[in-house]
Design a protein around this motif. Structure first.
Motif, PDB file in Angstrom:
ATOM      1  N   LEU A  29       0.832  -1.211   0.000  1.00  0.00           N
ATOM      2  CA  LEU A  29       0.000   0.000   0.000  1.00  0.00           C
ATOM      3  C   LEU A  29       0.862   1.255   0.000  1.00  0.00           C
ATOM      4  CD1 LEU A  29      -2.804  -0.995   2.556  1.00  0.00           C
ATOM      5  CD2 LEU A  29      -3.046  -0.732   0.090  1.00  0.00           C
ATOM      6  N   LEU A  30       1.949   1.233   0.755  1.00  0.00           N
ATOM      7  CA  LEU A  30       2.846   2.387   0.822  1.00  0.00           C
ATOM      8  C   LEU A  30       3.526   2.625  -0.523  1.00  0.00           C
ATOM      9  CD1 LEU A  30       4.208   4.543   2.610  1.00  0.00           C
ATOM     10  CD2 LEU A  30       5.965   2.854   3.147  1.00  0.00           C
ATOM     11  N   ARG A  31       4.008   1.553  -1.129  1.00  0.00           N
ATOM     12  CA  ARG A  31       4.671   1.685  -2.432  1.00  0.00           C
ATOM     13  C   ARG A  31       3.695   2.081  -3.520  1.00  0.00           C
ATOM     14  NH1 ARG A  31       7.802  -3.651  -0.928  1.00  0.00           N
ATOM     15  NH2 ARG A  31       9.613  -2.718   0.096  1.00  0.00           N
ATOM     16  N   GLY A  32       2.438   1.696  -3.376  1.00  0.00           N
ATOM     17  CA  GLY A  32       1.416   2.060  -4.354  1.00  0.00           C
ATOM     18  C   GLY A  32       0.896   3.478  -4.183  1.00  0.00           C
ATOM     19  N   GLY A  33       1.313   4.150  -3.121  1.00  0.00           N
ATOM     20  CA  GLY A  33       0.908   5.532  -2.905  1.00  0.00           C
ATOM     21  C   GLY A  33      -0.443   5.681  -2.220  1.00  0.00           C
ATOM     22  N   GLU A  34      -1.023   4.605  -1.730  1.00  0.00           N
ATOM     23  CA  GLU A  34      -2.328   4.690  -1.079  1.00  0.00           C
ATOM     24  C   GLU A  34      -2.222   5.170   0.360  1.00  0.00           C
ATOM     25  OE1 GLU A  34      -4.837   1.247  -1.750  1.00  0.00           O
ATOM     26  OE2 GLU A  34      -3.585   0.747  -3.479  1.00  0.00           O
ATOM     27  N   ILE A  35      -1.101   4.909   1.014  1.00  0.00           N
ATOM     28  CA  ILE A  35      -0.882   5.385   2.382  1.00  0.00           C
ATOM     29  C   ILE A  35       0.489   6.014   2.455  1.00  0.00           C
ATOM     30  CG2 ILE A  35      -2.377   3.632   3.455  1.00  0.00           C
ATOM     31  CD1 ILE A  35       0.189   2.129   4.267  1.00  0.00           C
ATOM     32  N   GLY A  36       0.747   6.753   3.542  1.00  0.00           N
ATOM     33  CA  GLY A  36       2.067   7.322   3.754  1.00  0.00           C
ATOM     34  C   GLY A  36       2.066   8.828   3.616  1.00  0.00           C
ATOM     35  N   PRO A  37       3.225   9.465   3.761  1.00  0.00           N
ATOM     36  CA  PRO A  37       3.344  10.920   3.691  1.00  0.00           C
ATOM     37  C   PRO A  37       3.001  11.441   2.291  1.00  0.00           C
ATOM     38  CG  PRO A  37       5.377   9.915   4.522  1.00  0.00           C
ATOM     39  CD  PRO A  37       4.473   8.817   4.116  1.00  0.00           C
TER      40      PRO A  37
END
Length: 128
Positions: free
Chosen positions: A105-113
Motif C-alpha cells: 500500500l505504501l509503495r502504491g501511494g495509497e498510504i504514507g506521507p
C-alpha cells in the motif's frame, strides 16, 4: 488557686506521673552500617522482627544490619517489550503478511506521507 499551680507548665508536653512501679518492655540494641560507614544502633523490642535495613540518621542512606541479616531478594519480572506484547496477539507469520500488505500500500501511494505520493505521481505520468 488551681489555675496558678499549672501556670507556666506546658500542658501535654510534660508528664507529672512517677515512673515507680512501671515495668518496661524488654529491649535490644540492633546495629546498622550505611555505605558511608556510619554505624548506628536502634532500640527495638525483643519480640520485634528485626529489619535487614534501616535509614541512616546522619546521611539518610540505607544501612545494612551488622548482625548479618540479609535483605530479601525481590523476584524481578523480565521487562515486557512491545515485541513481546505483539507476539501475544499475533503469530510471526501473521505479522509478516500484515507487513507485506502495508508495504504494498505504501509503495502504491495509497498510504504514507503526501510528499512521497507527489513524486510517485510524477514518475507514473512520465512513464505513461
Amino acid at each position: 488557686m488551681a489555675d496558678r499551680t499549672l501556670r507556666g507548665a506546658g500542658l501535654g508536653s510534660q508528664s507529672f506521673e512517677d515512673e515507680r512501679g512501671i515495668e518496661f518492655a524488654a529491649r535490644q540494641q540492633v546495629g546498622y552500617r550505611c555505605p558511608a560507614q556510619h554505624e548506628f544502633e536502634i532500640t527495638m523490642s525483643v519480640e520485634a522482627e528485626i529489619p535487614a535495613t534501616w535509614e541512616c540518621p546522619r546521611c539518610g542512606a540505607e544501612g545494612l544490619s551488622i548482625s548479618g541479616i540479609k535483605p530479601e531478594e525481590k523476584a524481578e519480572k523480565p521487562a515486557r517489550t512491545h515485541w513481546d506484547m505483539l507476539l501475544e496477539r499475533r503469530s510471526e507469520k501473521e505479522l509478516e503478511d500484515i507487513l507485506k500488505e502495508r508495504l504494498d500500500l505504501l509503495r502504491g501511494g495509497e498510504i504514507g506521507p503526501a510528499h512521497l505520493h507527489k513524486a510517485n505521481r510524477k514518475r507514473r505520468t512520465a512513464k505513461a
